[in-house]
Design a protein around this motif. Structure first.
Motif, PDB file in Angstrom:
ATOM      1  N   UNK A 172      87.709  85.822 -92.664  1.00  0.00           N
ATOM      2  CA  UNK A 172      88.214  86.909 -92.827  1.00  0.00           C
ATOM      3  C   UNK A 172      88.718  87.698 -91.672  1.00  0.00           C
ATOM      4  N   UNK A 173      90.081  88.060 -91.852  1.00  0.00           N
ATOM      5  CA  UNK A 173      90.649  88.908 -90.733  1.00  0.00           C
ATOM      6  C   UNK A 173      90.864  90.355 -91.294  1.00  0.00           C
ATOM      7  N   UNK A 176      91.941  80.305 -89.696  1.00  0.00           N
ATOM      8  CA  UNK A 176      91.969  78.949 -90.427  1.00  0.00           C
ATOM      9  C   UNK A 176      91.498  77.880 -89.720  1.00  0.00           C
ATOM     10  N   UNK A 177      91.396  77.845 -88.507  1.00  0.00           N
ATOM     11  CA  UNK A 177      90.628  76.770 -87.552  1.00  0.00           C
ATOM     12  C   UNK A 177      89.306  77.252 -87.271  1.00  0.00           C
ATOM     13  N   UNK A 178      88.660  78.277 -87.663  1.00  0.00           N
ATOM     14  CA  UNK A 178      87.157  78.628 -87.422  1.00  0.00           C
ATOM     15  C   UNK A 178      86.388  77.679 -88.293  1.00  0.00           C
ATOM     16  N   UNK A 200      95.102  85.287 -98.834  1.00  0.00           N
ATOM     17  CA  UNK A 200      95.126  86.456 -99.818  1.00  0.00           C
ATOM     18  C   UNK A 200      95.262  87.776 -99.249  1.00  0.00           C
ATOM     19  N   UNK A 201      96.082  88.729 -99.366  1.00  0.00           N
ATOM     20  CA  UNK A 201      96.325  90.075 -98.640  1.00  0.00           C
ATOM     21  C   UNK A 201      95.555  91.101 -99.539  1.00  0.00           C
ATOM     22  N   UNK A 202      94.756  91.970 -99.187  1.00  0.00           N
ATOM     23  CA  UNK A 202      94.167  92.847 -99.902  1.00  0.00           C
ATOM     24  C   UNK A 202      93.922  94.157 -99.087  1.00  0.00           C
ATOM     25  N   UNK A 203      94.807  95.100 -99.799  1.00  0.00           N
ATOM     26  CA  UNK A 203      95.027  96.314 -99.106  1.00  0.00           C
ATOM     27  C   UNK A 203      95.327  97.513-100.163  1.00  0.00           C
ATOM     28  N   UNK A 204      94.749  98.683-100.240  1.00  0.00           N
ATOM     29  CA  UNK A 204      95.235  99.762-101.142  1.00  0.00           C
ATOM     30  C   UNK A 204      96.735 100.456-100.825  1.00  0.00           C
ATOM     31  N   UNK A 205      97.112 100.091 -99.697  1.00  0.00           N
ATOM     32  CA  UNK A 205      98.612 100.569 -99.574  1.00  0.00           C
ATOM     33  C   UNK A 205      99.753  99.463 -99.754  1.00  0.00           C
ATOM     34  N   UNK A 206     100.604  99.990-100.732  1.00  0.00           N
ATOM     35  CA  UNK A 206     101.635  98.974-101.099  1.00  0.00           C
ATOM     36  C   UNK A 206     102.354  98.719 -99.934  1.00  0.00           C
ATOM     37  N   UNK A 214      92.386  80.241 -98.017  1.00  0.00           N
ATOM     38  CA  UNK A 214      91.924  79.603 -96.491  1.00  0.00           C
ATOM     39  C   UNK A 214      91.421  80.827 -95.804  1.00  0.00           C
ATOM     40  N   UNK A 215      92.195  81.824 -95.969  1.00  0.00           N
ATOM     41  CA  UNK A 215      91.996  83.006 -95.004  1.00  0.00           C
ATOM     42  C   UNK A 215      92.253  84.275 -96.160  1.00  0.00           C
ATOM     43  N   UNK A 216      91.198  85.299 -95.540  1.00  0.00           N
ATOM     44  CA  UNK A 216      91.513  86.602 -96.262  1.00  0.00           C
ATOM     45  C   UNK A 216      91.866  87.467 -95.370  1.00  0.00           C
ATOM     46  N   UNK A 217      92.820  88.419 -95.525  1.00  0.00           N
ATOM     47  CA  UNK A 217      93.518  89.618 -94.971  1.00  0.00           C
ATOM     48  C   UNK A 217      92.717  90.620 -95.612  1.00  0.00           C
ATOM     49  N   UNK A 218      92.211  91.614 -95.191  1.00  0.00           N
ATOM     50  CA  UNK A 218      91.576  92.875 -96.015  1.00  0.00           C
ATOM     51  C   UNK A 218      91.432  94.012 -95.352  1.00  0.00           C
ATOM     52  N   UNK A 219      91.635  95.181 -95.467  1.00  0.00           N
ATOM     53  CA  UNK A 219      91.276  96.301 -95.144  1.00  0.00           C
ATOM     54  C   UNK A 219      89.668  96.603 -95.388  1.00  0.00           C
ATOM     55  N   UNK A 220      89.421  97.624 -94.986  1.00  0.00           N
ATOM     56  CA  UNK A 220      87.779  97.885 -94.985  1.00  0.00           C
ATOM     57  C   UNK A 220      87.519  99.033 -95.737  1.00  0.00           C
ATOM     58  N   UNK A 221      88.286 100.215 -95.562  1.00  0.00           N
ATOM     59  CA  UNK A 221      88.299 101.251 -96.620  1.00  0.00           C
ATOM     60  C   UNK A 221      89.212 101.217 -97.716  1.00  0.00           C
TER      61      UNK A 221
END
Length: 365
Positions: free
Chosen positions: A79-80, A131-133, A7-13, A51-58
Protein backbone atom coordinates in the motif's frame (compact mmCIF):
# COMPACT_ATOMS: atom_id res chain seq x y z
CA UNK A 1 6.97 -8.18 -19.09
CA UNK A 2 4.37 -8.62 -16.37
CA UNK A 3 2.85 -5.26 -15.55
CA UNK A 4 2.21 -4.01 -12.01
CA UNK A 5 -1.56 -3.95 -11.41
CA UNK A 6 -2.63 -0.91 -9.38
CA UNK A 7 -5.89 0.30 -7.81
CA UNK A 8 -6.19 4.02 -7.02
CA UNK A 9 -8.57 5.05 -4.20
CA UNK A 10 -9.34 8.71 -3.46
CA UNK A 11 -12.51 10.72 -2.86
CA UNK A 12 -11.13 13.48 -5.11
CA UNK A 13 -11.93 13.01 -8.79
CA UNK A 14 -8.94 15.21 -9.68
CA UNK A 15 -6.53 13.05 -7.70
CA UNK A 16 -7.96 9.87 -9.18
CA UNK A 17 -7.64 11.21 -12.72
CA UNK A 18 -4.10 12.61 -12.39
CA UNK A 19 -2.74 9.57 -10.57
CA UNK A 20 -4.29 7.26 -13.14
CA UNK A 21 -2.84 9.23 -16.05
CA UNK A 22 0.58 9.38 -14.38
CA UNK A 23 0.73 5.65 -13.76
CA UNK A 24 -0.72 4.59 -17.12
CA UNK A 25 2.06 6.44 -18.96
CA UNK A 26 4.44 3.77 -17.65
CA UNK A 27 4.82 0.63 -19.76
CA UNK A 28 5.27 -1.56 -16.68
CA UNK A 29 2.18 -0.32 -14.77
CA UNK A 30 -1.52 -1.02 -15.38
CA UNK A 31 -4.28 0.78 -13.44
CA UNK A 32 -7.05 -1.81 -13.14
CA UNK A 33 -9.50 0.46 -11.26
CA UNK A 34 -10.02 3.90 -9.73
CA UNK A 35 -12.43 4.15 -6.80
CA UNK A 36 -13.94 6.98 -4.74
CA UNK A 37 -13.84 5.07 -1.44
CA UNK A 38 -12.67 1.77 0.09
CA UNK A 39 -16.07 0.07 -0.13
CA UNK A 40 -16.15 0.45 -3.91
CA UNK A 41 -12.52 -0.69 -3.98
CA UNK A 42 -13.39 -3.90 -2.12
CA UNK A 43 -15.96 -4.75 -4.80
CA UNK A 44 -13.43 -4.16 -7.58
CA UNK A 45 -10.75 -6.14 -5.77
CA UNK A 46 -12.94 -9.21 -5.54
CA UNK A 47 -12.93 -9.29 -9.33
CA UNK A 48 -9.19 -8.66 -9.74
CA UNK A 49 -6.71 -8.27 -6.90
CA UNK A 50 -4.05 -5.57 -7.39
CA UNK A 51 -0.30 -5.84 -6.89
CA UNK A 52 -0.23 -2.37 -5.31
CA UNK A 53 -2.91 -0.13 -3.76
CA UNK A 54 -2.58 3.68 -3.86
CA UNK A 55 -5.01 5.15 -1.34
CA UNK A 56 -5.88 8.28 0.57
CA UNK A 57 -6.32 7.96 4.34
CA UNK A 58 -9.07 10.52 5.00
CA UNK A 59 -12.10 9.31 3.00
CA UNK A 60 -15.88 8.97 3.40
CA UNK A 61 -17.82 5.78 4.31
CA UNK A 62 -14.67 3.97 5.46
CA UNK A 63 -11.44 5.70 6.48
CA UNK A 64 -8.22 4.60 4.88
CA UNK A 65 -6.67 3.38 8.12
CA UNK A 66 -9.50 0.94 8.79
CA UNK A 67 -9.31 -0.15 5.13
CA UNK A 68 -5.56 -0.72 5.41
CA UNK A 69 -5.89 -2.81 8.56
CA UNK A 70 -8.57 -4.94 6.95
CA UNK A 71 -6.42 -5.52 3.87
CA UNK A 72 -3.41 -6.49 5.97
CA UNK A 73 -5.51 -8.90 8.03
CA UNK A 74 -7.20 -10.56 5.04
CA UNK A 75 -4.63 -10.46 2.24
CA UNK A 76 -1.46 -8.41 2.85
CA UNK A 77 -0.86 -6.19 -0.17
CA UNK A 78 1.65 -3.37 -0.75
CA UNK A 79 0.00 0.00 0.00
CA UNK A 80 1.19 3.48 -0.96
CA UNK A 81 -0.56 6.25 0.98
CA UNK A 82 -1.45 9.45 -0.89
CA UNK A 83 -1.88 11.90 1.98
CA UNK A 84 -2.42 15.63 2.44
CA UNK A 85 0.16 17.74 4.27
CA UNK A 86 -2.02 18.56 7.29
CA UNK A 87 -0.93 17.64 10.80
CA UNK A 88 -3.96 15.41 11.34
CA UNK A 89 -3.39 13.56 8.06
CA UNK A 90 0.31 13.17 8.89
CA UNK A 91 -0.48 11.66 12.29
CA UNK A 92 -2.92 9.18 10.74
CA UNK A 93 -0.48 8.34 7.97
CA UNK A 94 2.25 7.48 10.50
CA UNK A 95 -0.27 5.09 12.09
CA UNK A 96 -0.83 3.63 8.63
CA UNK A 97 2.91 3.04 8.21
CA UNK A 98 2.97 1.29 11.58
CA UNK A 99 0.06 -0.88 10.39
CA UNK A 100 1.80 -1.96 7.20
CA UNK A 101 1.74 0.81 4.56
CA UNK A 102 5.05 1.12 2.74
CA UNK A 103 5.37 4.65 1.39
CA UNK A 104 3.88 8.16 1.43
CA UNK A 105 3.05 10.45 -1.47
CA UNK A 106 1.92 13.92 -0.42
CA UNK A 107 -0.68 16.23 -1.90
CA UNK A 108 -1.54 19.83 -0.93
CA UNK A 109 -4.99 21.27 -0.36
CA UNK A 110 -4.55 23.79 -3.20
CA UNK A 111 -3.27 23.39 -6.77
CA UNK A 112 -3.52 19.63 -6.40
CA UNK A 113 -3.44 18.83 -10.11
CA UNK A 114 -0.21 20.71 -10.84
CA UNK A 115 1.46 19.36 -7.71
CA UNK A 116 0.63 15.77 -8.60
CA UNK A 117 1.81 16.29 -12.16
CA UNK A 118 5.10 17.72 -10.89
CA UNK A 119 5.60 14.87 -8.41
CA UNK A 120 4.51 12.09 -10.76
CA UNK A 121 7.98 10.51 -10.76
CA UNK A 122 7.74 10.09 -6.99
CA UNK A 123 4.44 8.21 -7.32
CA UNK A 124 5.82 5.93 -10.02
CA UNK A 125 8.96 5.20 -7.97
CA UNK A 126 6.86 4.46 -4.87
CA UNK A 127 4.61 2.04 -6.77
CA UNK A 128 7.58 0.21 -8.27
CA UNK A 129 9.28 -0.05 -4.89
CA UNK A 130 6.07 -1.28 -3.26
CA UNK A 131 5.64 -3.94 -5.93
CA UNK A 132 9.07 -5.35 -5.02
CA UNK A 133 8.37 -5.42 -1.28
CA UNK A 134 8.37 -8.69 0.63
CA UNK A 135 5.08 -8.45 2.51
CA UNK A 136 6.05 -11.43 4.66
CA UNK A 137 8.52 -9.05 6.34
CA UNK A 138 5.92 -6.37 7.09
CA UNK A 139 4.30 -6.40 10.52
CA UNK A 140 0.60 -6.19 9.75
CA UNK A 141 -0.69 -5.81 13.29
CA UNK A 142 1.08 -2.91 14.98
CA UNK A 143 0.10 -4.21 18.44
CA UNK A 144 1.73 -7.62 17.93
CA UNK A 145 5.41 -7.96 18.94
CA UNK A 146 7.64 -8.80 16.03
CA UNK A 147 9.14 -12.31 16.10
CA UNK A 148 12.68 -12.94 14.91
CA UNK A 149 12.51 -13.63 11.20
CA UNK A 150 16.11 -14.04 10.19
CA UNK A 151 19.15 -16.16 10.95
CA UNK A 152 20.65 -15.73 14.42
CA UNK A 153 24.22 -15.62 13.15
CA UNK A 154 26.07 -12.49 12.12
CA UNK A 155 27.86 -12.46 8.78
CA UNK A 156 31.23 -10.73 8.99
CA UNK A 157 32.79 -9.32 5.85
CA UNK A 158 36.52 -8.79 5.62
CA UNK A 159 37.54 -5.27 4.68
CA UNK A 160 39.08 -5.04 1.19
CA UNK A 161 42.80 -4.30 1.56
CA UNK A 162 42.72 -1.56 -1.06
CA UNK A 163 40.00 0.23 0.93
CA UNK A 164 41.29 0.04 4.49
CA UNK A 165 44.76 -1.39 4.70
CA UNK A 166 46.79 1.06 2.66
CA UNK A 167 44.73 4.21 2.28
CA UNK A 168 44.26 6.79 5.01
CA UNK A 169 41.09 8.85 4.53
CA UNK A 170 41.69 12.57 4.54
CA UNK A 171 38.55 13.41 6.50
CA UNK A 172 38.91 11.21 9.61
CA UNK A 173 38.07 13.13 12.78
CA UNK A 174 40.97 13.83 15.14
CA UNK A 175 41.11 11.37 18.06
CA UNK A 176 40.28 14.00 20.69
CA UNK A 177 37.07 12.39 21.90
CA UNK A 178 35.91 8.92 22.77
CA UNK A 179 32.24 9.92 22.58
CA UNK A 180 30.40 7.43 20.40
CA UNK A 181 27.64 8.10 17.90
CA UNK A 182 25.33 5.80 15.94
CA UNK A 183 23.99 6.69 12.49
CA UNK A 184 21.02 4.85 10.93
CA UNK A 185 19.66 5.16 7.39
CA UNK A 186 16.50 3.55 6.04
CA UNK A 187 13.63 4.00 3.61
CA UNK A 188 10.82 1.70 2.40
CA UNK A 189 9.68 -0.40 5.36
CA UNK A 190 11.91 1.64 7.63
CA UNK A 191 9.35 3.00 10.06
CA UNK A 192 8.59 -0.47 11.37
CA UNK A 193 12.29 -1.40 11.29
CA UNK A 194 13.14 1.67 13.35
CA UNK A 195 10.44 0.79 15.85
CA UNK A 196 11.84 -2.73 16.20
CA UNK A 197 15.36 -1.45 16.85
CA UNK A 198 14.74 1.67 18.92
CA UNK A 199 12.17 0.16 21.29
CA UNK A 200 14.73 -2.51 22.24
CA UNK A 201 17.41 -0.01 23.31
CA UNK A 202 18.03 1.19 26.88
CA UNK A 203 18.11 4.87 27.73
CA UNK A 204 21.87 4.63 28.30
CA UNK A 205 22.51 3.99 24.58
CA UNK A 206 24.91 6.34 22.79
CA UNK A 207 23.38 9.20 20.82
CA UNK A 208 21.69 8.20 17.56
CA UNK A 209 21.10 10.18 14.36
CA UNK A 210 18.60 8.86 11.84
CA UNK A 211 17.59 9.51 8.26
CA UNK A 212 14.26 7.93 7.30
CA UNK A 213 13.04 8.92 3.84
CA UNK A 214 9.78 10.79 4.57
CA UNK A 215 8.19 14.08 3.52
CA UNK A 216 8.12 17.13 5.77
CA UNK A 217 5.52 17.11 8.57
CA UNK A 218 5.55 13.31 8.70
CA UNK A 219 8.98 13.02 10.36
CA UNK A 220 7.82 15.03 13.37
CA UNK A 221 4.81 12.72 13.76
CA UNK A 222 7.07 9.67 13.44
CA UNK A 223 9.39 11.05 16.12
CA UNK A 224 6.44 11.77 18.41
CA UNK A 225 5.12 8.24 18.04
CA UNK A 226 8.51 6.60 18.63
CA UNK A 227 9.13 8.84 21.64
CA UNK A 228 5.97 7.41 23.21
CA UNK A 229 7.24 3.85 22.67
CA UNK A 230 10.96 4.10 23.43
CA UNK A 231 13.06 4.39 26.57
CA UNK A 232 15.30 6.83 24.67
CA UNK A 233 14.17 10.37 23.90
CA UNK A 234 13.17 10.56 20.22
CA UNK A 235 12.57 13.85 18.46
CA UNK A 236 12.79 15.54 15.10
CA UNK A 237 16.17 17.23 14.84
CA UNK A 238 16.56 20.99 15.04
CA UNK A 239 19.59 22.86 13.81
CA UNK A 240 22.22 22.89 16.54
CA UNK A 241 20.77 20.03 18.61
CA UNK A 242 23.31 18.15 20.72
CA UNK A 243 23.80 14.44 20.10
CA UNK A 244 23.66 12.94 23.59
CA UNK A 245 23.42 9.48 25.15
CA UNK A 246 19.78 8.50 25.46
CA UNK A 247 18.68 10.74 22.57
CA UNK A 248 17.58 9.90 19.01
CA UNK A 249 17.47 12.72 16.43
CA UNK A 250 15.47 12.09 13.25
CA UNK A 251 16.27 14.27 10.23
CA UNK A 252 13.30 16.47 9.31
CA UNK A 253 11.59 15.75 6.00
CA UNK A 254 12.65 18.16 3.27
CA UNK A 255 15.98 19.00 4.97
CA UNK A 256 19.42 17.42 5.09
CA UNK A 257 21.04 16.60 8.44
CA UNK A 258 24.79 16.44 9.07
CA UNK A 259 26.85 15.56 12.12
CA UNK A 260 29.32 18.15 13.38
CA UNK A 261 31.88 18.02 16.16
CA UNK A 262 32.92 20.81 18.49
CA UNK A 263 35.77 19.55 20.64
CA UNK A 264 34.46 16.48 22.47
CA UNK A 265 30.81 17.20 21.65
CA UNK A 266 28.63 16.25 18.68
CA UNK A 267 25.77 18.26 17.28
CA UNK A 268 23.71 18.35 14.09
CA UNK A 269 23.46 20.85 11.28
CA UNK A 270 20.01 20.88 9.66
CA UNK A 271 20.16 22.59 6.31
CA UNK A 272 18.51 23.00 2.92
CA UNK A 273 20.05 21.96 -0.36
CA UNK A 274 19.32 19.96 -3.48
CA UNK A 275 18.17 16.34 -3.17
CA UNK A 276 20.95 13.75 -3.13
CA UNK A 277 20.13 10.40 -4.72
CA UNK A 278 16.65 11.88 -5.25
CA UNK A 279 16.18 12.26 -1.49
CA UNK A 280 16.08 15.07 1.03
CA UNK A 281 17.02 14.11 3.69
CA UNK A 282 19.65 11.83 2.23
CA UNK A 283 21.36 8.97 4.04
CA UNK A 284 24.57 9.62 2.08
CA UNK A 285 24.70 13.22 3.33
CA UNK A 286 24.38 12.06 6.94
CA UNK A 287 26.81 9.14 6.67
CA UNK A 288 29.51 11.20 4.95
CA UNK A 289 29.30 13.83 7.67
CA UNK A 290 29.56 11.12 10.34
CA UNK A 291 32.69 9.75 8.64
CA UNK A 292 34.26 13.22 8.80
CA UNK A 293 33.13 14.21 12.29
CA UNK A 294 33.32 10.92 14.20
CA UNK A 295 35.54 8.56 12.19
CA UNK A 296 36.28 5.42 14.21
CA UNK A 297 34.01 6.56 17.05
CA UNK A 298 30.89 5.82 14.96
CA UNK A 299 28.63 2.91 14.12
CA UNK A 300 26.77 3.06 10.79
CA UNK A 301 23.65 0.99 10.13
CA UNK A 302 21.78 0.73 6.84
CA UNK A 303 18.39 -0.98 6.80
CA UNK A 304 15.50 -1.78 4.48
CA UNK A 305 14.88 0.54 1.55
CA UNK A 306 14.73 0.94 -2.21
CA UNK A 307 17.64 2.33 -4.21
CA UNK A 308 21.25 2.98 -3.19
CA UNK A 309 21.12 6.05 -0.93
CA UNK A 310 23.63 5.54 1.87
CA UNK A 311 25.83 3.01 0.07
CA UNK A 312 28.64 5.47 -0.69
CA UNK A 313 28.32 7.18 2.66
CA UNK A 314 28.59 3.99 4.69
CA UNK A 315 31.63 3.02 2.62
CA UNK A 316 33.23 6.32 3.63
CA UNK A 317 32.38 5.54 7.24
CA UNK A 318 34.09 2.15 6.99
CA UNK A 319 37.13 3.72 5.38
CA UNK A 320 37.22 6.12 8.34
CA UNK A 321 37.41 3.10 10.70
CA UNK A 322 33.76 3.18 11.78
CA UNK A 323 31.95 -0.08 12.42
CA UNK A 324 29.25 -0.72 9.81
CA UNK A 325 26.19 -2.97 9.66
CA UNK A 326 23.63 -3.82 6.99
CA UNK A 327 20.28 -5.45 7.63
CA UNK A 328 20.12 -9.06 6.45
CA UNK A 329 18.11 -9.74 3.29
CA UNK A 330 15.91 -12.23 5.16
CA UNK A 331 14.32 -9.46 7.25
CA UNK A 332 14.30 -6.57 4.75
CA UNK A 333 11.01 -5.41 3.28
CA UNK A 334 13.12 -4.14 0.35
CA UNK A 335 16.76 -5.23 0.15
CA UNK A 336 17.87 -2.43 -2.20
CA UNK A 337 19.81 -0.08 0.10
CA UNK A 338 21.57 -2.76 2.18
CA UNK A 339 22.49 -4.72 -0.95
CA UNK A 340 23.96 -1.63 -2.62
CA UNK A 341 26.03 -0.92 0.49
CA UNK A 342 27.25 -4.53 0.68
CA UNK A 343 28.11 -4.62 -3.03
CA UNK A 344 30.12 -1.39 -2.70
CA UNK A 345 32.23 -2.81 0.13
CA UNK A 346 30.95 -0.52 2.88
CA UNK A 347 29.59 -3.16 5.27
CA UNK A 348 31.45 -5.04 8.00
CA UNK A 349 28.56 -7.13 9.32
CA UNK A 350 25.22 -8.32 7.97
CA UNK A 351 22.70 -8.71 10.77
CA UNK A 352 18.99 -9.65 10.84
CA UNK A 353 16.73 -6.85 12.04
CA UNK A 354 15.85 -8.44 15.36
CA UNK A 355 19.52 -8.54 16.39
CA UNK A 356 20.57 -5.03 15.36
CA UNK A 357 19.65 -3.63 18.80
CA UNK A 358 21.95 -6.24 20.40
CA UNK A 359 24.77 -5.09 18.14
CA UNK A 360 24.16 -1.47 19.18
CA UNK A 361 24.22 -2.35 22.89
CA UNK A 362 27.41 -4.40 22.43
CA UNK A 363 29.00 -1.51 20.53
CA UNK A 364 28.17 0.83 23.42
CA UNK A 365 30.08 -1.37 25.82
Amino acid sequence: MQRIKVIVIDDSAVVRQVNRETLERQADIEVIAVCPDPLVAFEKMQQQWPDVIVTDIEMPRMDGLAFLRRIMAERPTPVVVCSSLTDSAAATTVQALAAGALAIITKPKLRVRQFLLDSGNDLVAAVRAAARADMARVRHDASRPRQPAGPRHVERIAAPAHDLGTRQPSAVALPETTEKVIAIGTSTGGTQALETVLTALPRTTAGIVVVQHMPETFTSMLAYRLNELCAMEVREARDGDRVLPGRVLIAPGGRHMMLQRNGAQYGVLVTDGPPVNRHKPSVDVLFRSVARAAGGNALGIIMTGMGDDGARGIREMREARAQTIAEHESTCVVFGMPKAAIDLGGVGKIVPLDHIAQEIVAYGR
